[in-house]
Write a protein that holds these residues in place. Structure first.
Motif, short mmCIF file in Angstrom:
data_model
loop_
_atom_site.label_atom_id
_atom_site.label_comp_id
_atom_site.label_asym_id
_atom_site.label_seq_id
_atom_site.Cartn_x
_atom_site.Cartn_y
_atom_site.Cartn_z
N SER A 106 -16.78 2.43 -16.58
CA SER A 106 -17.12 1.84 -15.27
C SER A 106 -18.22 2.62 -14.55
O SER A 106 -18.41 2.43 -13.36
N GLY A 107 -18.94 3.43 -15.21
CA GLY A 107 -20.04 4.19 -14.61
C GLY A 107 -20.65 5.09 -15.66
O GLY A 107 -20.19 5.10 -16.80
N PRO A 108 -21.66 5.87 -15.33
CA PRO A 108 -22.25 6.02 -13.99
C PRO A 108 -23.27 4.95 -13.62
O PRO A 108 -23.84 4.99 -12.54
N ARG A 122 -21.21 2.25 -5.44
CA ARG A 122 -21.12 3.07 -6.65
C ARG A 122 -20.54 2.18 -7.76
O ARG A 122 -19.67 1.33 -7.49
N PRO A 123 -21.00 2.36 -9.01
CA PRO A 123 -20.54 1.46 -10.09
C PRO A 123 -19.02 1.38 -10.24
O PRO A 123 -18.48 0.31 -10.56
N CYS A 124 -18.32 2.50 -9.98
CA CYS A 124 -16.85 2.44 -10.11
C CYS A 124 -16.28 1.50 -9.04
O CYS A 124 -15.33 0.75 -9.30
N ILE A 132 -19.71 9.64 -3.39
CA ILE A 132 -18.75 8.52 -3.38
C ILE A 132 -17.99 8.50 -2.04
O ILE A 132 -17.53 9.54 -1.58
N CYS A 182 -14.93 12.73 -10.67
CA CYS A 182 -15.26 11.47 -11.36
C CYS A 182 -14.93 11.51 -12.87
O CYS A 182 -15.17 12.53 -13.52
N PHE A 183 -14.44 10.40 -13.39
CA PHE A 183 -14.29 10.29 -14.86
C PHE A 183 -14.55 8.85 -15.34
O PHE A 183 -13.96 8.39 -16.32
N CYS A 184 -15.48 8.17 -14.66
CA CYS A 184 -15.79 6.77 -15.02
C CYS A 184 -16.29 6.63 -16.45
O CYS A 184 -16.19 5.54 -17.03
N CYS A 226 -25.29 6.24 -10.29
CA CYS A 226 -25.06 7.64 -9.88
C CYS A 226 -25.98 8.55 -10.68
O CYS A 226 -26.08 8.41 -11.91
N CYS A 228 -12.53 6.57 -10.55
CA CYS A 228 -13.17 7.14 -9.33
C CYS A 228 -12.56 8.49 -8.95
O CYS A 228 -13.17 9.25 -8.20
N ASN A 246 -25.64 11.96 -10.42
CA ASN A 246 -24.77 13.11 -10.77
C ASN A 246 -23.33 12.65 -10.61
O ASN A 246 -23.04 11.95 -9.64
N PRO A 247 -22.44 13.10 -11.48
CA PRO A 247 -21.02 12.81 -11.21
C PRO A 247 -20.54 13.70 -10.07
O PRO A 247 -21.07 14.80 -9.88
N PHE A 248 -19.58 13.23 -9.31
CA PHE A 248 -18.98 14.06 -8.27
C PHE A 248 -17.76 14.75 -8.91
O PHE A 248 -17.33 14.36 -10.00
#
Ligand code: SF4
Ligand code: SF4
Ligand code: SF4
Length: 354
Positions: A148-150, A96-98, A51, A141-143, A134, A325, A136-138
Protein backbone atom coordinates in the motif's frame (compact mmCIF):
# COMPACT_ATOMS: atom_id res chain seq x y z
CA UNK A 1 2.26 11.80 -17.18
CA UNK A 2 2.73 15.49 -16.62
CA UNK A 3 5.05 17.83 -14.80
CA UNK A 4 3.86 20.76 -12.67
CA UNK A 5 5.80 23.28 -10.60
CA UNK A 6 5.12 23.65 -6.85
CA UNK A 7 3.45 26.94 -7.68
CA UNK A 8 1.10 25.26 -10.19
CA UNK A 9 0.19 22.63 -7.60
CA UNK A 10 -0.86 25.35 -5.13
CA UNK A 11 -2.72 27.13 -7.94
CA UNK A 12 -4.60 23.91 -8.68
CA UNK A 13 -5.63 23.62 -5.01
CA UNK A 14 -6.70 27.26 -5.03
CA UNK A 15 -8.72 26.85 -8.18
CA UNK A 16 -10.45 23.70 -6.92
CA UNK A 17 -11.46 25.62 -3.81
CA UNK A 18 -13.93 27.62 -5.90
CA UNK A 19 -16.05 24.52 -6.53
CA UNK A 20 -15.00 22.00 -3.82
CA UNK A 21 -14.22 21.70 -0.15
CA UNK A 22 -10.46 21.15 -0.28
CA UNK A 23 -8.82 19.04 2.44
CA UNK A 24 -5.11 18.46 2.85
CA UNK A 25 -2.24 17.94 5.32
CA UNK A 26 -1.49 20.92 7.55
CA UNK A 27 0.95 21.32 10.42
CA UNK A 28 -0.37 22.89 13.61
CA UNK A 29 2.15 25.67 14.33
CA UNK A 30 1.82 25.23 18.10
CA UNK A 31 2.01 21.46 18.49
CA UNK A 32 3.65 20.56 15.15
CA UNK A 33 1.01 17.84 14.87
CA UNK A 34 -0.16 17.05 11.34
CA UNK A 35 -3.88 17.11 10.57
CA UNK A 36 -5.63 16.27 7.33
CA UNK A 37 -8.29 18.93 7.48
CA UNK A 38 -10.26 21.40 5.40
CA UNK A 39 -8.06 24.20 4.08
CA UNK A 40 -9.31 27.71 4.57
CA UNK A 41 -6.10 29.02 3.00
CA UNK A 42 -4.24 26.82 0.51
CA UNK A 43 -0.97 28.37 1.71
CA UNK A 44 -1.31 25.98 4.67
CA UNK A 45 -1.26 22.89 2.40
CA UNK A 46 1.93 21.06 3.34
CA UNK A 47 2.71 18.20 0.98
CA UNK A 48 5.96 17.44 2.79
CA UNK A 49 4.33 16.96 6.19
CA UNK A 50 4.63 13.50 7.78
CA UNK A 51 1.70 11.11 7.89
CA UNK A 52 -1.25 12.82 9.69
CA UNK A 53 -1.98 11.63 13.24
CA UNK A 54 -5.53 10.68 12.31
CA UNK A 55 -6.57 8.88 9.13
CA UNK A 56 -8.59 10.74 6.51
CA UNK A 57 -11.60 8.49 7.13
CA UNK A 58 -12.87 11.27 9.43
CA UNK A 59 -13.99 13.12 6.27
CA UNK A 60 -15.90 10.20 4.75
CA UNK A 61 -16.89 8.30 7.88
CA UNK A 62 -16.81 10.70 10.86
CA UNK A 63 -16.43 9.60 14.47
CA UNK A 64 -20.01 10.74 15.12
CA UNK A 65 -22.58 11.91 12.62
CA UNK A 66 -26.22 12.97 12.73
CA UNK A 67 -27.79 11.08 9.87
CA UNK A 68 -31.51 11.58 10.37
CA UNK A 69 -34.06 13.72 12.21
CA UNK A 70 -37.61 12.52 12.70
CA UNK A 71 -40.71 13.41 14.64
CA UNK A 72 -43.66 11.21 15.48
CA UNK A 73 -47.00 12.98 15.63
CA UNK A 74 -49.10 10.74 17.88
CA UNK A 75 -52.38 12.50 17.10
CA UNK A 76 -52.00 12.24 13.37
CA UNK A 77 -50.09 8.94 13.74
CA UNK A 78 -47.56 10.10 11.18
CA UNK A 79 -43.79 10.45 11.04
CA UNK A 80 -41.83 13.24 9.35
CA UNK A 81 -38.20 12.57 8.52
CA UNK A 82 -35.31 14.57 7.08
CA UNK A 83 -31.90 13.22 6.26
CA UNK A 84 -28.95 15.09 7.74
CA UNK A 85 -26.12 14.01 5.43
CA UNK A 86 -25.42 15.99 2.31
CA UNK A 87 -23.42 15.50 -0.83
CA UNK A 88 -20.68 18.09 -1.37
CA UNK A 89 -17.85 18.05 -3.89
CA UNK A 90 -14.57 17.51 -2.04
CA UNK A 91 -10.91 17.19 -2.88
CA UNK A 92 -8.60 15.15 -0.67
CA UNK A 93 -5.34 16.76 -1.71
CA UNK A 94 -2.05 15.07 -0.82
CA UNK A 95 -3.24 11.72 0.53
CA UNK A 96 -0.46 9.42 1.69
CA UNK A 97 -0.73 6.17 -0.34
CA UNK A 98 -1.57 4.11 2.77
CA UNK A 99 -4.50 6.43 3.50
CA UNK A 100 -5.64 6.14 -0.12
CA UNK A 101 -5.61 2.33 0.28
CA UNK A 102 -7.60 2.80 3.49
CA UNK A 103 -10.29 4.61 1.49
CA UNK A 104 -10.35 1.78 -1.07
CA UNK A 105 -10.98 -0.69 1.79
CA UNK A 106 -13.81 1.51 3.11
CA UNK A 107 -15.25 1.74 -0.43
CA UNK A 108 -15.42 -2.05 -0.57
CA UNK A 109 -17.02 -2.25 2.86
CA UNK A 110 -19.62 0.49 2.38
CA UNK A 111 -20.26 0.32 -1.36
CA UNK A 112 -18.88 -2.92 -2.77
CA UNK A 113 -20.92 -5.62 -1.06
CA UNK A 114 -24.57 -6.66 -0.80
CA UNK A 115 -25.79 -3.20 0.17
CA UNK A 116 -24.76 0.37 -0.57
CA UNK A 117 -24.44 2.70 2.40
CA UNK A 118 -26.17 5.96 1.36
CA UNK A 119 -24.46 8.06 4.03
CA UNK A 120 -20.95 7.02 3.00
CA UNK A 121 -21.90 7.33 -0.67
CA UNK A 122 -23.03 10.92 -0.12
CA UNK A 123 -19.60 11.81 1.27
CA UNK A 124 -17.67 9.80 -1.29
CA UNK A 125 -19.49 10.29 -4.62
CA UNK A 126 -18.13 13.70 -5.58
CA UNK A 127 -14.72 13.21 -4.07
CA UNK A 128 -11.54 13.87 -6.02
CA UNK A 129 -8.56 11.92 -4.67
CA UNK A 130 -5.04 13.33 -5.13
CA UNK A 131 -2.35 11.10 -3.66
CA UNK A 132 1.21 12.04 -2.80
CA UNK A 133 4.17 9.61 -2.99
CA UNK A 134 6.22 9.33 0.20
CA UNK A 135 9.87 10.26 -0.22
CA UNK A 136 10.87 8.80 3.17
CA UNK A 137 9.13 6.29 5.40
CA UNK A 138 8.14 7.61 8.81
CA UNK A 139 9.32 5.65 11.86
CA UNK A 140 6.27 3.42 12.26
CA UNK A 141 5.55 2.79 8.54
CA UNK A 142 5.47 -0.71 7.01
CA UNK A 143 3.33 -0.22 3.87
CA UNK A 144 5.97 -2.13 1.87
CA UNK A 145 4.69 -5.27 3.62
CA UNK A 146 1.04 -4.66 2.75
CA UNK A 147 1.46 -3.39 -0.83
CA UNK A 148 0.00 0.00 0.00
CA UNK A 149 2.96 2.36 -0.38
CA UNK A 150 5.20 4.26 -0.58
CA UNK A 151 3.61 5.13 -3.95
CA UNK A 152 0.06 4.61 -5.15
CA UNK A 153 -0.80 2.43 -8.11
CA UNK A 154 -4.61 2.62 -8.20
CA UNK A 155 -7.64 4.43 -6.85
CA UNK A 156 -6.45 8.02 -7.32
CA UNK A 157 -7.67 10.67 -9.74
CA UNK A 158 -4.26 12.33 -9.72
CA UNK A 159 -1.05 11.16 -8.10
CA UNK A 160 1.88 13.44 -7.28
CA UNK A 161 5.58 12.68 -6.81
CA UNK A 162 7.96 15.43 -5.77
CA UNK A 163 11.01 15.55 -8.06
CA UNK A 164 13.98 17.94 -8.05
CA UNK A 165 12.10 20.40 -10.26
CA UNK A 166 8.39 20.19 -9.57
CA UNK A 167 5.89 17.37 -9.27
CA UNK A 168 5.35 14.46 -11.61
CA UNK A 169 1.58 13.99 -12.02
CA UNK A 170 0.05 10.62 -12.91
CA UNK A 171 -3.56 10.53 -14.08
CA UNK A 172 -5.75 7.72 -12.74
CA UNK A 173 -9.28 8.57 -13.87
CA UNK A 174 -11.42 10.47 -16.37
CA UNK A 175 -11.87 13.25 -13.80
CA UNK A 176 -8.09 13.54 -13.49
CA UNK A 177 -7.63 13.50 -17.25
CA UNK A 178 -10.25 16.23 -17.64
CA UNK A 179 -8.21 18.45 -15.29
CA UNK A 180 -5.01 17.72 -17.22
CA UNK A 181 -6.69 18.49 -20.56
CA UNK A 182 -8.38 21.65 -19.32
CA UNK A 183 -5.05 23.04 -18.09
CA UNK A 184 -2.94 21.68 -20.95
CA UNK A 185 -0.31 20.52 -18.48
CA UNK A 186 3.18 19.98 -19.79
CA UNK A 187 4.07 16.36 -20.54
CA UNK A 188 6.85 14.85 -18.41
CA UNK A 189 10.10 13.91 -20.13
CA UNK A 190 11.52 10.34 -20.12
CA UNK A 191 14.21 11.58 -17.68
CA UNK A 192 11.51 12.78 -15.28
CA UNK A 193 9.73 9.41 -15.49
CA UNK A 194 13.01 7.68 -14.58
CA UNK A 195 13.55 10.14 -11.76
CA UNK A 196 10.11 9.26 -10.33
CA UNK A 197 11.00 5.57 -10.33
CA UNK A 198 14.33 6.33 -8.64
CA UNK A 199 12.55 8.38 -5.95
CA UNK A 200 10.24 5.45 -5.13
CA UNK A 201 13.10 2.91 -5.15
CA UNK A 202 15.12 5.14 -2.86
CA UNK A 203 12.20 5.40 -0.42
CA UNK A 204 11.77 1.60 -0.41
CA UNK A 205 15.49 1.26 0.41
CA UNK A 206 15.02 3.53 3.42
CA UNK A 207 12.52 1.25 5.13
CA UNK A 208 14.02 -0.27 8.24
CA UNK A 209 15.13 -3.86 7.90
CA UNK A 210 12.43 -4.97 10.33
CA UNK A 211 9.68 -3.67 8.03
CA UNK A 212 11.09 -5.39 4.94
CA UNK A 213 11.87 -8.55 6.88
CA UNK A 214 8.25 -8.65 8.05
CA UNK A 215 7.03 -8.76 4.45
CA UNK A 216 7.46 -12.51 4.04
CA UNK A 217 6.35 -13.05 7.60
CA UNK A 218 3.08 -11.25 7.08
CA UNK A 219 1.89 -13.90 4.60
CA UNK A 220 2.90 -16.68 6.99
CA UNK A 221 1.06 -14.92 9.78
CA UNK A 222 -1.97 -14.47 7.50
CA UNK A 223 -1.96 -18.22 6.87
CA UNK A 224 -1.97 -18.90 10.60
CA UNK A 225 -4.70 -16.39 11.36
CA UNK A 226 -6.87 -17.60 8.45
CA UNK A 227 -6.60 -21.25 9.36
CA UNK A 228 -7.10 -20.61 13.09
CA UNK A 229 -3.70 -22.07 13.98
CA UNK A 230 -2.60 -19.23 16.25
CA UNK A 231 -2.34 -20.75 19.72
CA UNK A 232 -4.88 -19.68 22.32
CA UNK A 233 -1.97 -18.72 24.66
CA UNK A 234 -0.79 -16.17 22.09
CA UNK A 235 -4.23 -14.55 21.90
CA UNK A 236 -4.41 -14.61 25.70
CA UNK A 237 -1.00 -12.95 25.91
CA UNK A 238 -2.20 -10.27 23.47
CA UNK A 239 -5.53 -9.97 25.30
CA UNK A 240 -3.77 -9.55 28.66
CA UNK A 241 -2.02 -6.47 27.33
CA UNK A 242 -5.12 -4.83 25.86
CA UNK A 243 -6.66 -2.03 27.91
CA UNK A 244 -9.79 -2.06 25.70
CA UNK A 245 -9.42 1.66 25.03
CA UNK A 246 -10.50 1.53 21.36
CA UNK A 247 -7.68 3.81 20.16
CA UNK A 248 -6.40 1.29 17.58
CA UNK A 249 -9.80 1.18 15.86
CA UNK A 250 -10.26 4.93 15.84
CA UNK A 251 -6.86 5.66 14.27
CA UNK A 252 -7.05 2.79 11.78
CA UNK A 253 -7.82 3.94 8.21
CA UNK A 254 -9.66 0.68 7.48
CA UNK A 255 -11.75 0.05 10.64
CA UNK A 256 -15.38 0.48 9.64
CA UNK A 257 -17.55 -0.74 12.54
CA UNK A 258 -20.26 1.60 13.75
CA UNK A 259 -23.26 1.77 15.99
CA UNK A 260 -26.60 3.54 15.52
CA UNK A 261 -28.33 5.34 18.36
CA UNK A 262 -31.57 7.32 18.48
CA UNK A 263 -31.91 10.20 20.93
CA UNK A 264 -34.83 12.44 21.73
CA UNK A 265 -34.43 16.19 22.09
CA UNK A 266 -36.46 18.30 24.54
CA UNK A 267 -38.93 19.40 21.84
CA UNK A 268 -39.83 15.81 21.02
CA UNK A 269 -37.76 15.57 17.89
CA UNK A 270 -35.56 12.49 17.51
CA UNK A 271 -32.10 12.31 16.05
CA UNK A 272 -30.44 9.23 14.66
CA UNK A 273 -26.69 9.20 15.26
CA UNK A 274 -24.07 7.02 13.70
CA UNK A 275 -20.95 6.54 15.83
CA UNK A 276 -17.83 4.55 15.19
CA UNK A 277 -17.54 1.42 17.30
CA UNK A 278 -14.58 -0.76 18.24
CA UNK A 279 -14.28 -4.53 18.64
CA UNK A 280 -12.06 -3.80 21.64
CA UNK A 281 -15.10 -2.71 23.70
CA UNK A 282 -16.62 -5.34 25.93
CA UNK A 283 -20.17 -4.62 24.73
CA UNK A 284 -19.23 -4.81 21.04
CA UNK A 285 -20.98 -8.12 20.39
CA UNK A 286 -23.48 -8.02 23.27
CA UNK A 287 -27.00 -8.99 22.18
CA UNK A 288 -30.48 -8.53 23.53
CA UNK A 289 -30.85 -10.75 26.61
CA UNK A 290 -27.26 -9.88 27.58
CA UNK A 291 -25.73 -12.77 25.67
CA UNK A 292 -22.18 -11.82 24.72
CA UNK A 293 -20.39 -14.29 22.46
CA UNK A 294 -17.16 -12.27 22.52
CA UNK A 295 -16.85 -11.25 26.12
CA UNK A 296 -13.23 -12.38 26.73
CA UNK A 297 -10.90 -9.70 25.45
CA UNK A 298 -8.74 -12.22 23.56
CA UNK A 299 -11.82 -13.26 21.53
CA UNK A 300 -12.24 -9.65 20.47
CA UNK A 301 -8.52 -9.13 19.78
CA UNK A 302 -8.32 -12.14 17.49
CA UNK A 303 -11.33 -10.78 15.63
CA UNK A 304 -9.47 -7.51 15.02
CA UNK A 305 -6.42 -9.25 13.61
CA UNK A 306 -8.57 -11.60 11.53
CA UNK A 307 -10.11 -8.47 10.01
CA UNK A 308 -6.68 -6.98 9.27
CA UNK A 309 -4.70 -10.05 8.21
CA UNK A 310 -6.70 -12.94 6.82
CA UNK A 311 -7.36 -14.16 3.29
CA UNK A 312 -11.19 -14.02 3.44
CA UNK A 313 -11.03 -10.36 4.46
CA UNK A 314 -8.39 -9.59 1.81
CA UNK A 315 -10.63 -11.20 -0.78
CA UNK A 316 -13.49 -9.02 0.37
CA UNK A 317 -11.46 -5.81 0.34
CA UNK A 318 -9.30 -6.82 -2.69
CA UNK A 319 -6.26 -5.93 -0.56
CA UNK A 320 -5.09 -6.64 3.00
CA UNK A 321 -7.26 -5.10 5.71
CA UNK A 322 -4.11 -3.50 7.11
CA UNK A 323 -2.47 -0.80 4.99
CA UNK A 324 0.73 -0.59 7.02
CA UNK A 325 0.34 2.96 8.37
CA UNK A 326 1.55 1.91 11.83
CA UNK A 327 -0.82 4.25 13.68
CA UNK A 328 -2.07 1.47 15.96
CA UNK A 329 1.55 0.84 17.02
CA UNK A 330 1.84 4.54 17.81
CA UNK A 331 -1.21 4.82 20.01
CA UNK A 332 -1.52 1.45 21.72
CA UNK A 333 -0.75 1.71 25.43
CA UNK A 334 -0.51 -2.09 25.58
CA UNK A 335 2.26 -2.61 22.99
CA UNK A 336 0.03 -4.66 20.72
CA UNK A 337 -0.01 -2.60 17.55
CA UNK A 338 -0.21 -4.74 14.43
CA UNK A 339 3.58 -5.05 13.82
CA UNK A 340 4.06 -6.35 17.38
CA UNK A 341 1.28 -8.88 16.93
CA UNK A 342 3.02 -10.11 13.77
CA UNK A 343 6.18 -10.48 15.87
CA UNK A 344 4.35 -12.44 18.59
CA UNK A 345 2.84 -14.86 16.07
CA UNK A 346 6.20 -15.10 14.30
CA UNK A 347 7.84 -16.12 17.58
CA UNK A 348 5.16 -18.77 18.01
CA UNK A 349 6.02 -20.15 14.54
CA UNK A 350 9.78 -20.16 15.14
CA UNK A 351 9.55 -21.36 18.73
CA UNK A 352 10.87 -18.02 20.05
CA UNK A 353 13.95 -17.91 17.80
CA UNK A 354 13.52 -14.20 16.93
S1 SF4 B 1 2.99 3.83 5.55
FE1 SF4 B 1 3.96 4.08 3.54
S2 SF4 B 1 2.47 5.26 2.37
FE2 SF4 B 1 1.93 5.51 4.53
S3 SF4 B 1 2.97 7.36 5.20
FE3 SF4 B 1 4.33 5.63 5.63
S4 SF4 B 1 5.69 5.46 3.84
FE4 SF4 B 1 3.92 6.71 3.27
S1 SF4 C 1 -4.05 -2.18 11.64
FE1 SF4 C 1 -2.66 -0.59 12.41
S2 SF4 C 1 -1.04 -0.47 10.90
FE2 SF4 C 1 -2.72 -1.57 9.95
S3 SF4 C 1 -3.90 -0.03 8.85
FE3 SF4 C 1 -4.82 -0.22 10.89
S4 SF4 C 1 -3.80 1.33 12.17
FE4 SF4 C 1 -2.58 1.07 10.29
S1 SF4 D 1 -5.05 0.55 21.35
FE1 SF4 D 1 -4.10 -1.27 22.27
S2 SF4 D 1 -4.89 -1.29 24.36
FE2 SF4 D 1 -6.24 0.08 23.20
S3 SF4 D 1 -7.89 -1.28 22.47
FE3 SF4 D 1 -6.34 -1.21 20.85
S4 SF4 D 1 -5.07 -3.03 21.25
FE4 SF4 D 1 -6.22 -2.61 23.14
Amino acid sequence: MYILSSHEIKQLAQELQASHEVYGPQVDPQTQQVFFDQLTDVAALNLEAPIPSMPVKEILFPQMERILKYRYDSEAQSVTMSKQYFEKPKVLFGLRPCDLSGILVLDRFFLGQEFVDDVYLAHRRQCLLISNTCLNPFPQCFCVCTHSGPDADEGFDLDLTKLQDGYLVKVGSEKGQALADAHQWQLASPAQLSEQKAVVDHCIDLFPEMATDNKAWISRVMNRITTGFVKQETWEYIGDQCLECGACSFVCPTCSCFNIEDTQTACGECERLRMRDSCSFEGYARMAGDHNPRQPVEDRRNKRFFCKLSYPQSKKYLRPGCVGCGRCQWVCPGDIGLPNVVQYIRREITGGQN
